[in-house]
Motif scaffolding. Structure first.
Motif, PDB file in Angstrom:
ATOM      1  N   PRO A 115       0.801  -1.234   0.000  1.00 53.93           N
ATOM      2  CA  PRO A 115       0.000   0.000   0.000  1.00 53.93           C
ATOM      3  C   PRO A 115       0.827   1.274   0.000  1.00 53.93           C
ATOM      4  O   PRO A 115       0.292   2.345  -0.315  1.00 53.93           O
ATOM      5  CB  PRO A 115      -0.804  -0.118   1.302  1.00 53.93           C
ATOM      6  CG  PRO A 115       0.075  -0.930   2.204  1.00 53.93           C
ATOM      7  CD  PRO A 115       0.789  -1.918   1.306  1.00 53.93           C
ATOM      8  N   ASP A 116       2.109   1.180   0.334  1.00 55.99           N
ATOM      9  CA  ASP A 116       2.912   2.379   0.504  1.00 55.99           C
ATOM     10  C   ASP A 116       3.741   2.723  -0.730  1.00 55.99           C
ATOM     11  O   ASP A 116       4.599   3.614  -0.675  1.00 55.99           O
ATOM     12  CB  ASP A 116       3.841   2.206   1.710  1.00 55.99           C
ATOM     13  CG  ASP A 116       3.070   1.989   2.998  1.00 55.99           C
ATOM     14  OD1 ASP A 116       1.954   2.530   3.119  1.00 55.99           O
ATOM     15  OD2 ASP A 116       3.580   1.262   3.876  1.00 55.99           O
ATOM     16  N   VAL A 117       3.502   2.020  -1.840  1.00 56.72           N
ATOM     17  CA  VAL A 117       4.188   2.291  -3.096  1.00 56.72           C
ATOM     18  C   VAL A 117       3.128   2.507  -4.174  1.00 56.72           C
ATOM     19  O   VAL A 117       2.255   1.658  -4.357  1.00 56.72           O
ATOM     20  CB  VAL A 117       5.119   1.139  -3.508  1.00 56.72           C
ATOM     21  CG1 VAL A 117       5.844   1.478  -4.809  1.00 56.72           C
ATOM     22  CG2 VAL A 117       6.129   0.832  -2.401  1.00 56.72           C
ATOM     23  N   MET A 144       4.371   9.966 -14.503  1.00 59.96           N
ATOM     24  CA  MET A 144       5.079   9.342 -15.615  1.00 59.96           C
ATOM     25  C   MET A 144       5.350   7.864 -15.342  1.00 59.96           C
ATOM     26  O   MET A 144       5.495   7.439 -14.193  1.00 59.96           O
ATOM     27  CB  MET A 144       6.404  10.065 -15.869  1.00 59.96           C
ATOM     28  CG  MET A 144       6.240  11.525 -16.275  1.00 59.96           C
ATOM     29  SD  MET A 144       5.404  11.688 -17.874  1.00 59.96           S
ATOM     30  CE  MET A 144       5.551  13.464 -18.151  1.00 59.96           C
ATOM     31  N   ARG A 145       5.469   7.112 -16.402  1.00 59.90           N
ATOM     32  CA  ARG A 145       5.707   5.673 -16.287  1.00 59.90           C
ATOM     33  C   ARG A 145       7.134   5.337 -15.868  1.00 59.90           C
ATOM     34  O   ARG A 145       7.459   4.169 -15.675  1.00 59.90           O
ATOM     35  CB  ARG A 145       5.367   4.972 -17.607  1.00 59.90           C
ATOM     36  CG  ARG A 145       3.862   4.893 -17.865  1.00 59.90           C
ATOM     37  CD  ARG A 145       3.561   4.047 -19.078  1.00 59.90           C
ATOM     38  NE  ARG A 145       3.930   4.734 -20.312  1.00 59.90           N
ATOM     39  CZ  ARG A 145       4.244   4.129 -21.451  1.00 59.90           C
ATOM     40  NH1 ARG A 145       4.312   2.801 -21.505  1.00 59.90           N
ATOM     41  NH2 ARG A 145       4.531   4.830 -22.528  1.00 59.90           N
ATOM     42  N   PHE A 146       7.978   6.358 -15.691  1.00 52.88           N
ATOM     43  CA  PHE A 146       9.320   6.117 -15.153  1.00 52.88           C
ATOM     44  C   PHE A 146       9.426   6.590 -13.708  1.00 52.88           C
ATOM     45  O   PHE A 146      10.526   6.684 -13.166  1.00 52.88           O
ATOM     46  CB  PHE A 146      10.396   6.808 -16.004  1.00 52.88           C
ATOM     47  CG  PHE A 146      10.204   8.290 -16.199  1.00 52.88           C
ATOM     48  CD1 PHE A 146      10.513   9.197 -15.203  1.00 52.88           C
ATOM     49  CD2 PHE A 146       9.722   8.789 -17.406  1.00 52.88           C
ATOM     50  CE1 PHE A 146      10.350  10.559 -15.378  1.00 52.88           C
ATOM     51  CE2 PHE A 146       9.552  10.152 -17.600  1.00 52.88           C
ATOM     52  CZ  PHE A 146       9.872  11.039 -16.585  1.00 52.88           C
ATOM     53  N   GLN A 147       8.298   6.867 -13.051  1.00 53.27           N
ATOM     54  CA  GLN A 147       8.307   7.355 -11.681  1.00 53.27           C
ATOM     55  C   GLN A 147       7.600   6.380 -10.744  1.00 53.27           C
ATOM     56  O   GLN A 147       6.601   5.759 -11.112  1.00 53.27           O
ATOM     57  CB  GLN A 147       7.587   8.702 -11.584  1.00 53.27           C
ATOM     58  CG  GLN A 147       8.315   9.857 -12.243  1.00 53.27           C
ATOM     59  CD  GLN A 147       7.501  11.139 -12.127  1.00 53.27           C
ATOM     60  OE1 GLN A 147       6.472  11.298 -12.776  1.00 53.27           O
ATOM     61  NE2 GLN A 147       7.973  12.053 -11.286  1.00 53.27           N
ATOM     62  N   ILE A 148       8.136   6.301  -9.539  1.00 58.67           N
ATOM     63  CA  ILE A 148       7.530   5.529  -8.456  1.00 58.67           C
ATOM     64  C   ILE A 148       7.504   6.410  -7.204  1.00 58.67           C
ATOM     65  O   ILE A 148       8.482   7.120  -6.929  1.00 58.67           O
ATOM     66  CB  ILE A 148       8.336   4.242  -8.160  1.00 58.67           C
ATOM     67  CG1 ILE A 148       8.140   3.210  -9.270  1.00 58.67           C
ATOM     68  CG2 ILE A 148       7.963   3.653  -6.814  1.00 58.67           C
ATOM     69  CD1 ILE A 148       6.792   2.488  -9.229  1.00 58.67           C
ATOM     70  N   GLU A 149       6.417   6.347  -6.451  1.00 59.17           N
ATOM     71  CA  GLU A 149       6.300   7.136  -5.226  1.00 59.17           C
ATOM     72  C   GLU A 149       6.115   6.216  -4.027  1.00 59.17           C
ATOM     73  O   GLU A 149       5.404   5.216  -4.105  1.00 59.17           O
ATOM     74  CB  GLU A 149       5.123   8.100  -5.307  1.00 59.17           C
ATOM     75  CG  GLU A 149       4.977   8.975  -4.069  1.00 59.17           C
ATOM     76  CD  GLU A 149       3.885  10.030  -4.208  1.00 59.17           C
ATOM     77  OE1 GLU A 149       3.779  10.861  -3.293  1.00 59.17           O
ATOM     78  OE2 GLU A 149       3.159  10.019  -5.215  1.00 59.17           O
ATOM     79  N   THR A 150       6.769   6.572  -2.923  1.00 59.93           N
ATOM     80  CA  THR A 150       6.593   5.839  -1.669  1.00 59.93           C
ATOM     81  C   THR A 150       6.086   6.802  -0.599  1.00 59.93           C
ATOM     82  O   THR A 150       6.309   8.021  -0.684  1.00 59.93           O
ATOM     83  CB  THR A 150       7.903   5.202  -1.188  1.00 59.93           C
ATOM     84  OG1 THR A 150       8.840   6.234  -0.870  1.00 59.93           O
ATOM     85  CG2 THR A 150       8.479   4.279  -2.247  1.00 59.93           C
ATOM     86  N   ALA A 151       5.425   6.255   0.399  1.00 60.19           N
ATOM     87  CA  ALA A 151       4.913   7.068   1.501  1.00 60.19           C
ATOM     88  C   ALA A 151       5.080   6.300   2.804  1.00 60.19           C
ATOM     89  O   ALA A 151       4.616   5.162   2.927  1.00 60.19           O
ATOM     90  CB  ALA A 151       3.446   7.421   1.279  1.00 60.19           C
TER      91      ALA A 151
END
Length: 365
Positions: free
Chosen positions: A41-43, A48-55
């Motif tokens: 759940p934290d990713v 953009m399709r080259f980006q990933i976000e974490t929280a």
């Protein structure tokens, strides 16, 4: 009025770039990584399709912040390696973009249609620090107090000097790219939540943003959580840098929440100070927003620390911050480290690999 800093929770969001290990170009692998990582759940994905976000989850201490950031970086880096790409903490892709990189979600497609002149350079990566507050009225007033200190926060976090494989001349190339968006501006001196909400409503009415999440104030009331969200920083190259940033942001929020007598600064000076910070980071003169004069950027950062010192001490963060600053001054900002890696790398692929290793450096505390 004294405020207990230990009651102010922390959360940190980080955005990362996925790169091809062969030539350092962007790797459009985010949809595949998200499928492989489900149901983590934290990713999440980003524009953009080259980006990933974490929280991170809700944290009360810097030790928790560091542990969460390290855990999430390890999860994504392992998934990226298994998928044949590299996860890198950089404010912009260092080796160029590719066409049609937008994620397929309807919201992102609407953004591309509404802001076609901005979308090609929109794949920037930031670090967003959230500090929990008991009320939105208090949060709106805190935002006014944050205004003079945004430039030092940017200066310590700069981490995007390389664009299209060469030194761009900016320490945060991300900042001028992101700053082109209509709502990318400092918070105003709102007296409370009603005035803040009126500014948000005005932005939506005139089409400056599509929705609440698309209002890009440098610091804002989060549309999703009961927090103040400070968005000025590049994603930090190392976890220790991100923890230092988080501690200072919490110290600022606690300090501004505890008093109505916060320093004020003119908007034009804040803009000049942010440009100087983005250009030079900590390596050169900045702008003192209270006098309008040039000043050593490290001295300006020292003034921020002095301003929040009681809050840092009350939260138990002062030793961590002092050690973090010593390390930052010794090793340089993320931008300075990126420049060294670029100079030493024999190829774009080697540079990308070195950045990936630096992204996974083990926290020192």
């Amino acid at each position: 009025m004294a405020v207990d800093g230990t009651n102010f929770t922390l959360g940190v969001e980080e955005e990362f770039v996925l790169l091809d290990p062969l030539d350092g170009s962007v790797a459009l692998r985010a949809p595949d990584l998200l499928e492989h990582l489900a149901p983590e759940p934290d990713v999440t994905g980003e524009l953009m399709r080259f980006q990933i976000e974490t929280a991170t989850g809700i944290c009360r201490s810097l030790d928790e912040v560091r542990a969460e950031l390290s855990r999430l970086r390890q999860i994504v880096a392992k998934a990226a390696e298994a998928d044949g790409c590299l996860m890198v903490a950089a404010g912009i892709p260092p080796c160029g973009l590719r066409e049609d990189a937008i994620m397929p979600e309807p919201r992102y497609r609407r953004m591309a249609e509404a802001f076609p002149e901005l979308i090609d350079d929109a794949g920037t990566c930031a670090c967003h620090v959230h500090v929990g507050l008991p009320s939105r009225d208090l949060g709106a007033r805190v935002l006014a107090g944050l205004r003079p200190w945004l430039a030092p926060l940017l200066a310590l976090s700069v981490n995007s000097p390389v664009e299209n494989g060469i030194d761009s001349g900016w320490s945060s190339r991300r900042f001028p790219l992101w700053d082109r968006w209509p709502t990318a501006r400092p918070p105003e001196e709102w007296p409370g939540a009603a005035a803040y909400d009126q500014s948000i409503g005005d932005a939506l009415t005139r089409g400056a943003a599509l929705d609440l999440a698309g209002v890009y104030f440098y610091a804002r009331l989060s549309p999703s959580y009961p927090t103040v969200e400070v968005r000025i920083a590049d994603v930090c190259l190392a976890v220790d840098d991100a923890a230092l940033l988080a501690a200072l942001v919490r110290g600022l929020v606690v300090t501004c929440a505890g008093t109505t007598e916060v320093p004020r600064a003119r908007g034009a000076r804040i803009g000049s100070a942010l440009t100087a910070a983005a250009r030079r980071g900590l390596d050169g003169p900045g702008i003192d927003v209270f006098t309008g004069r040039e000043a050593d950027q490290r001295d300006l950062l020292g003034e921020l620390v002095d301003f929040v010192r009681p809050a840092l001490k009350a939260a138990g963060d002062l030793d961590d911050v002092e050690q973090g600053l010593d390390s930052l001054f010794e090793h340089g900002t993320g931008a300075a480290r990126q420049r060294r890696l670029l100079a030493e790398a024999a190829s774009p692929g080697e540079f990308a690999a070195d950045l990936a290793l630096a992204t996974m450096s083990v926290p020192t505390r």
